[in-house]
Design a protein around this motif. Sequence first.
Motif, short mmCIF file in Angstrom:
data_model
loop_
_atom_site.label_atom_id
_atom_site.label_comp_id
_atom_site.label_asym_id
_atom_site.label_seq_id
_atom_site.Cartn_x
_atom_site.Cartn_y
_atom_site.Cartn_z
N SER A 132 -19.16 53.74 62.23
CA SER A 132 -18.05 54.33 63.51
C SER A 132 -16.50 53.84 63.31
N THR A 133 -15.63 54.59 63.63
CA THR A 133 -14.49 53.87 62.98
C THR A 133 -13.57 54.61 64.20
N LYS A 134 -12.14 54.29 64.05
CA LYS A 134 -11.58 55.24 65.24
C LYS A 134 -9.94 54.53 64.59
N TRP A 135 -9.59 55.49 65.04
CA TRP A 135 -7.84 55.98 64.31
C TRP A 135 -7.28 55.98 65.78
N ASP A 136 -5.46 55.52 65.47
CA ASP A 136 -4.59 55.34 67.10
C ASP A 136 -3.45 57.38 66.32
N TYR A 137 -3.50 57.89 67.27
CA TYR A 137 -2.21 58.51 66.91
C TYR A 137 -1.73 58.40 68.61
N LYS A 138 -0.17 59.20 68.08
CA LYS A 138 0.96 59.13 69.04
C LYS A 138 1.05 60.52 69.97
N ALA A 139 0.94 61.10 71.00
CA ALA A 139 0.63 62.35 71.06
C ALA A 139 2.31 61.85 72.05
N SER A 140 2.68 63.46 72.09
CA SER A 140 4.27 64.48 72.44
C SER A 140 4.61 65.36 72.88
N ALA A 141 5.27 65.86 74.12
CA ALA A 141 5.16 66.34 75.02
C ALA A 141 4.78 67.80 74.63
N VAL A 142 5.69 67.89 73.00
CA VAL A 142 5.36 68.77 72.25
C VAL A 142 3.90 69.61 72.23
N VAL A 143 2.94 69.79 72.38
CA VAL A 143 1.77 70.53 72.45
C VAL A 143 1.41 70.14 70.46
N ALA A 144 1.80 71.52 69.93
CA ALA A 144 1.64 71.44 68.57
C ALA A 144 2.13 70.50 67.59
N ASN A 145 2.73 68.94 68.05
CA ASN A 145 2.95 68.56 67.56
C ASN A 145 1.70 66.91 67.33
N SER A 146 1.49 67.17 69.17
CA SER A 146 -0.14 65.70 69.49
C SER A 146 -1.35 66.57 68.57
N GLU A 147 -1.42 67.77 68.76
CA GLU A 147 -2.40 68.95 67.42
C GLU A 147 -2.30 67.74 66.12
N ALA A 148 -0.65 67.79 65.93
CA ALA A 148 -1.03 67.65 63.84
C ALA A 148 -1.39 66.17 63.92
#
Length: 173
Positions: A132-148
């Motif tokens: 198992s593994t986990k990686w973090d990412y920042k969410a954004s108000a811009v959906v395309a940025n969050s998805e990227a």
Amino acid sequence: ARGNMKSKLILIILFALLVDGCGYRLVGSESSLPPHLKTMSIDMFGNATGEPEVQNGLTNSIRESFINDGRLKIINENTADLLMKGVLFQYELRPISFDRRDVVVEYWVILGVEIEVTDQVKKKTYLKQKFSTKWDYKASAVVANSEASRQLALSEAFRDLATRVVSIVVEKF
């Protein structure tokens, strides 16, 4: 200045000899594989999660890692010395950080996979293990940025799992 260069060169050579004599080796240059294991086939992993097609990226990352490692030749035939099958059993996006308005600003991508590698020459299980593994990412108000950001975190998580799978199969640690 010429004498200074000469002493630097001597130090570099002495250091190289010292390191060479200490038993250091390049990672990926040796293998704990038995001599009868030279080829491997990796089936497309199964997906026991609710996220469609997510196993494809993981399977491709694992194949790519073995190809880049080079100690086992990856072939598509089921006549390979080793046969790897796997199932992605966990895919989770877990919110880990919120702003003052209680909006999620950071997530973890959590993955769990179980692999089974069969030694087809000796007709026995070579390895069966969960990772198992986990990686973090920042969410954004811009959906395309969050998805990227999510896709990038997913790629990093795949790469982490792939590196660990290669290590455990080829080096047994």
